[in-house]
Write a protein that holds these residues in place. Structure first.
Motif, mmCIF file in Angstrom:
data_model
loop_
_atom_site.group_PDB
_atom_site.id
_atom_site.type_symbol
_atom_site.label_atom_id
_atom_site.label_comp_id
_atom_site.label_asym_id
_atom_site.label_seq_id
_atom_site.Cartn_x
_atom_site.Cartn_y
_atom_site.Cartn_z
ATOM 1 N N ILE A 248 -8.547 -11.935 7.777
ATOM 2 C CA ILE A 248 -7.753 -11.211 8.777
ATOM 3 C C ILE A 248 -8.615 -10.294 9.635
ATOM 4 N N VAL A 249 -9.575 -9.604 9.026
ATOM 5 C CA VAL A 249 -10.353 -8.624 9.790
ATOM 6 C C VAL A 249 -11.273 -9.289 10.813
ATOM 7 N N LYS A 250 -11.486 -10.582 10.697
ATOM 8 C CA LYS A 250 -12.309 -11.268 11.697
ATOM 9 C C LYS A 250 -11.609 -11.322 13.050
ATOM 10 N N HIS A 251 -10.280 -11.185 13.022
ATOM 11 C CA HIS A 251 -9.496 -11.151 14.264
ATOM 12 C C HIS A 251 -9.226 -9.684 14.594
ATOM 13 N N GLU A 252 -10.189 -9.044 15.198
ATOM 14 C CA GLU A 252 -10.160 -7.589 15.350
ATOM 15 C C GLU A 252 -8.967 -7.086 16.144
ATOM 16 N N VAL A 253 -8.665 -7.704 17.255
ATOM 17 C CA VAL A 253 -7.567 -7.231 18.103
ATOM 18 C C VAL A 253 -6.249 -7.338 17.354
ATOM 19 N N PHE A 254 -6.024 -8.491 16.727
ATOM 20 C CA PHE A 254 -4.787 -8.678 15.964
ATOM 21 C C PHE A 254 -4.696 -7.665 14.845
ATOM 22 N N TYR A 255 -5.777 -7.454 14.099
ATOM 23 C CA TYR A 255 -5.736 -6.550 12.947
ATOM 24 C C TYR A 255 -5.456 -5.110 13.373
ATOM 25 N N LYS A 256 -6.098 -4.661 14.434
ATOM 26 C CA LYS A 256 -5.875 -3.289 14.884
ATOM 27 C C LYS A 256 -4.431 -3.078 15.314
ATOM 28 N N ARG A 257 -3.867 -4.064 16.000
ATOM 29 C CA ARG A 257 -2.470 -3.942 16.420
ATOM 30 C C ARG A 257 -1.537 -3.981 15.220
ATOM 31 N N PHE A 258 -1.839 -4.850 14.254
ATOM 32 C CA PHE A 258 -1.015 -4.931 13.049
ATOM 33 C C PHE A 258 -1.035 -3.603 12.303
ATOM 34 N N ARG A 259 -2.204 -3.020 12.152
ATOM 35 C CA ARG A 259 -2.302 -1.749 11.421
ATOM 36 C C ARG A 259 -1.513 -0.649 12.132
ATOM 37 N N THR A 260 -1.578 -0.615 13.441
ATOM 38 C CA THR A 260 -0.828 0.397 14.192
ATOM 39 C C THR A 260 0.669 0.217 13.991
ATOM 40 N N VAL A 261 1.142 -1.021 14.040
ATOM 41 C CA VAL A 261 2.571 -1.291 13.837
ATOM 42 C C VAL A 261 2.995 -0.895 12.424
ATOM 43 N N PHE A 262 2.152 -1.199 11.440
ATOM 44 C CA PHE A 262 2.496 -0.858 10.063
ATOM 45 C C PHE A 262 2.559 0.657 9.888
ATOM 46 N N LEU A 263 1.648 1.384 10.505
ATOM 47 C CA LEU A 263 1.681 2.845 10.416
ATOM 48 C C LEU A 263 2.927 3.417 11.082
ATOM 49 N N ILE A 264 3.352 2.815 12.176
ATOM 50 C CA ILE A 264 4.589 3.252 12.840
ATOM 51 C C ILE A 264 5.780 3.019 11.918
ATOM 52 N N PHE A 265 5.807 1.867 11.243
ATOM 53 C CA PHE A 265 6.867 1.583 10.268
ATOM 54 C C PHE A 265 6.854 2.621 9.147
ATOM 55 N N THR A 266 5.679 2.949 8.661
ATOM 56 C CA THR A 266 5.557 3.932 7.586
ATOM 57 C C THR A 266 6.093 5.287 8.021
ATOM 58 N N LEU A 267 5.750 5.710 9.217
ATOM 59 C CA LEU A 267 6.178 7.021 9.704
ATOM 60 C C LEU A 267 7.681 7.062 9.955
ATOM 61 N N PHE A 268 8.174 6.099 10.711
ATOM 62 C CA PHE A 268 9.567 6.160 11.159
ATOM 63 C C PHE A 268 10.558 5.708 10.083
ATOM 64 N N TRP A 269 10.245 4.605 9.378
ATOM 65 C CA TRP A 269 11.226 4.095 8.417
ATOM 66 C C TRP A 269 11.060 4.728 7.041
ATOM 67 N N ILE A 270 9.846 4.616 6.480
ATOM 68 C CA ILE A 270 9.638 5.190 5.145
ATOM 69 C C ILE A 270 9.786 6.709 5.182
ATOM 70 N N GLY A 271 9.224 7.347 6.215
ATOM 71 C CA GLY A 271 9.237 8.801 6.273
ATOM 72 C C GLY A 271 10.498 9.388 6.845
ATOM 73 N N TRP A 272 10.720 9.194 8.132
ATOM 74 C CA TRP A 272 11.811 9.891 8.811
ATOM 75 C C TRP A 272 13.183 9.304 8.522
ATOM 76 N N TYR A 273 13.267 8.019 8.193
ATOM 77 C CA TYR A 273 14.581 7.433 7.901
ATOM 78 C C TYR A 273 14.890 7.462 6.408
ATOM 79 N N ALA A 274 14.056 6.793 5.605
ATOM 80 C CA ALA A 274 14.311 6.724 4.163
ATOM 81 C C ALA A 274 13.924 8.005 3.441
ATOM 82 N N GLN A 275 13.142 8.859 4.099
ATOM 83 C CA GLN A 275 12.684 10.130 3.523
ATOM 84 C C GLN A 275 12.048 9.916 2.151
#
Length: 732
Positions: free
Chosen positions: A435-462
């Protein structure tokens, strides 16, 4: 200390004439509730009492607000003096003299002869900035007068003998559910509907011109608030509104005899924001005769919707547990008082109150066996404590699934979402080299996952994990450990199990780098800072190593305190900004908000500043990091000697100059693995590929036609005899 001794301690500091003019002595505290008789010579001219001995008088601090009241024989308030409080609002910024001026406004009132209208505004303007404190004081003055008058027959010519009262309790066997309309019709759900006209009229009755000049906008018949309340600790009502799983979870949390109240509304917010700043829901108050209480954030649980068939959707649905120290009888009538505020100016507000009356329908109660006659008088029994606490519900159905299983079934969708997220993360780690060989895809995936962590796991599910969870777990191991306690919150439990398992495979990085909402917030804000060209600070390796040790010190201090008193450790755990930034979304007392903001500000210049240097949870997870079995992060022999690219490029400086990765600090962001596979940036790969190219390079004559090669062969010339050396003759 009992009520009598408390009153006596305050009376020692007051002169009799300070309580009632003309008095020359005060008798000892007596009775229940405690009062002291005030005399002029041998004639009794009134009573003295402490408000906190009569009613609950607690403000933002949850500490008593003590007022000594002098009451005449006919019920008139002769004096009222603030003698002790622990209110931060009064202690900081508002002179105590202003509070005393407010209290003086009640002097001369006779609530025995002229009972106040329920929910009527106080007779004195409230000091801006001390709303809750003064409303509590005013309400306690009013209700304490009525309580003392009722108990001691003040202002009455004849103390009427009370008629026998039928003793009732909650019928725990009645578990039938009902629809929303049926609950409303029976009175199991109380309702208060206010229009814009109702609110404007109430403010007009206050006589405050500033409030009258600022009427509520909109059509007079528009809804201002639709407010509902119900006793959901009653089985039939609770199962109808909450559903079986949520109700069973509620019962598991309630102490014997403790009750729970559901409040839901549309329109004007009954929650407000006071509970975030000071922990108290200052817009609603439960009142039952002379007793009252307000809810705190520790009593509160937010609900998404109601389960009763036909129930409408609400903007706010809150489940409150009645505080353990509150005097409250669920089968007796009570009222929910709603305070409505109107802003007059920057530093001035006006208030009025409305009442939602609630009386538990008799169909949900049963008649108790009559108590044995003891011969006590009405006045004596009137001052006794509230009826005995209701016993907890006993579940005799052995075929019913365990409580935690019911809760998990009720949260299937949330469990599915977090499970998918965790499985996705596992796949990323297992196939990281591809996966890390595809740098652009991986960076975008990580950003999306962090957004999910912040908004859903943190602010929604608390579901923000905290060092408090660690301290609670270690404490339970030493006391009364039970898996069922930890299974009650599925999302938090799943995250903890996933985090514990990940320590074996990926150190603390799986949680800290991917599943921590506050960590995600730091990284996302740092990404924005980098795009705005905010300069990034690289801390020298030696200083970075020493600063990283601070979080271990903080954790060990908290752990040590928890061994002494877990509650105290939880208070010191506010060093974590998680509650402020994630749970309360920055809507809190300003010192907490400033603290969290400063940490995020530092993170704009030093990526994940808090995670690296101050996080006690990160330290707690890093301690067992050395127990990991697998090492998934690849390194070359040249990493660190001489190459320093990964060490310089690591966002949290978890790579030592020697090239090895510090597992205690690594957040598993895979940045180094991207470089490891990058043939254009990794010096080792660049050098290796250059050597391969040289070894595979063709010889100089490769690819040239044969005749050309033959033509290039050197021509063999015939031997020239004359060029041979001639022999030298020795004869003459």
């Amino acid at each position: 200390m009992g009520a009598g001794p408390r009153l006596g301690a305050f009376l020692k500091n007051l002169q009799p004439a300070d309580i009632i003019p003309g008095a020359d002595r005060v008798g000892p505290p007596e009775g229940k509730p405690a009062v002291a008789r005030v005399y002029a010579g041998d004639q009794q001219i009134g009573y003295a009492y402490l408000t906190t001995d009569i009613v609950n008088t607690r403000g933002y601090s949850s500490k008593p607000i003590d007022v000594v009241v002098g009451l005449s024989m006919d019920g008139e308030i002769i004096s009222a003096r603030l003698v002790e409080h622990h209110e931060p609002i009064v202690l900081i910024g508002i002179p105590e003299s202003k509070v005393q001026t407010f209290i003086d406004g009640y002097i001369g009132k006779n609530y025995v002869k002229e009972p106040p209208r329920p929910g009527a505004p106080p007779p004195v303007d409230i000091v801006s900035g001390a709303t809750v404190t003064l409303m509590v004081v005013g309400d306690s003055l009013t209700r304490s007068v009525l309580a003392v008058a009722r108990h001691y027959g003040i202002g009455q010519d004849i103390q009427a003998q009370a008629a026998p009262v039928e003793q009732r309790s909650i019928d725990l066997s009645k578990t039938d559910t009902a629809s929303w309309d049926e609950l409303l019709k029976s009175g199991a759900v109380g309702h208060l509907h206010l229009t814009v006209a109702d609110v404007n009229k109430a403010f007009e009755e206050t006589g405050r011109q500033g409030a009258i000049d600022r009427p509520e906008p909109g059509d007079p018949q528009d809804t201002f608030i639709d407010l509902y309340a119900a006793m959901v600790s009653v089985p039939g009502i609770g199962r109808s509104l909450l559903g079986d799983a949520e109700y069973d979870y509620l019962r598991s949390r309630l102490k014997p005899g403790q009750q729970a109240i559901l409040v839901a509304g549309n329109g004007y917010s009954f929650k407000g924001s006071g509970y975030v700043r000071g922990g108290v829901f200052d817009r609603i108050e439960v009142i039952q005769e002379e007793n009252s209480f307000r809810f705190t954030d520790l009593d509160h649980q937010r609900l998404a919707d109601l389960m009763a068939p036909g129930s409408p959707s609400f903007r706010e649905v809150s489940l409150f547990t009645v505080p353990e120290d509150a005097v409250f009888d669920p089968v007796e009538p009570w009222r929910l008082q709603l305070t409505v505020q109107r802003v007059i100016s920057v530093d001035e507000k006006a208030f009025t109150a409305f009442v939602l009356n609630y009386d538990l329908p008799k169909s949900y109660t049963k008649v108790d066996a009559p108590a044995a006659q003891t011969g006590t008088t009405t006045a004596e029994t009137a001052g006794t404590a509230a009826p005995a606490a209701q016993p907890p519900i006993a579940y005799d159905d052995d075929s019913a699934p365990a409580l935690w299983k019911q809760i998990w079934l009720a949260k299937t969708v949330q469990i599915a979402l977090i499970s998918i997220a965790l499985l996705t993360l596992i796949m990323v780690f297992f196939f990281q080299n591809q996966i890390v060989k595809h740098e652009v895809f991986y960076k975008r995936f990580r950003t999306v996952f962090l957004i999910f962590t912040l908004f859903w796991i943190g602010w929604y599910a608390q579901a923000q994990l905290s060092v408090v969870n660690v301290l609670t777990f270690t404490t339970s191991l030493r006391t009364d450990f039970s898996w069922e306690y930890f299974l009650m919150d599925p999302i938090v439990f799943i995250l903890w199990i996933a985090t514990a398992m990940s320590l074996i495979f990926w150190n603390r990085g799986a949680f800290c780098g991917w599943l921590c909402p506050f960590g995600a917030l730091q990284e996302l804000t740092n990404q924005v800072a980098k795009k705005l060209h905010v300069p990034q600070i690289k801390v020298p390796h030696g200083l970075n190593t020493r600063l990283a040790g601070l979080k271990y010190v903080i954790f060990l201090i908290l752990f040590g305190i928890s061994l002494y008193e877990l509650g105290t450790a939880e208070k010191f755990a506010e060093v974590e900004p998680f509650k402020t930034a994630i749970i309360l979304k920055f809507v809190r007392d300003w010192p907490f908000v400033v603290f969290a903001a400063v940490l995020l500000l530092a993170g704009l210049f030093i990526e994940r500043f808090y995670c690296r240097y101050l996080c006690p949870l990160g330290a707690a997870l890093a301690i067992p990091a050395r127990l990991r079995i697998f090492d998934w992060l690849r390194r070359y022999k040249t990493c660190g000697n001489p190459c320093q690219l990964c060490a310089v490029d690591c966002p949290v400086q978890a790579i030592n100059p020697e090239g090895d990765i510090n597992p205690n600090e690594c957040i598993q962001c895979l940045n180094c693995q991207q470089l490891y596979h990058n043939e254009k940036r990794c010096p080792h790969l660049i050098q290796k590929n250059a050597k391969l190219k040289r070894h595979k390079a063709p010889p100089p004559d490769a690819g040239i036609p044969g005749e050309v090669v033959a033509s290039r062969k050197p021509t063999v010339r015939p031997r020239d005899p004359s060029s041979d050396p001639q022999p030298v003759s020795s004869n003459p």
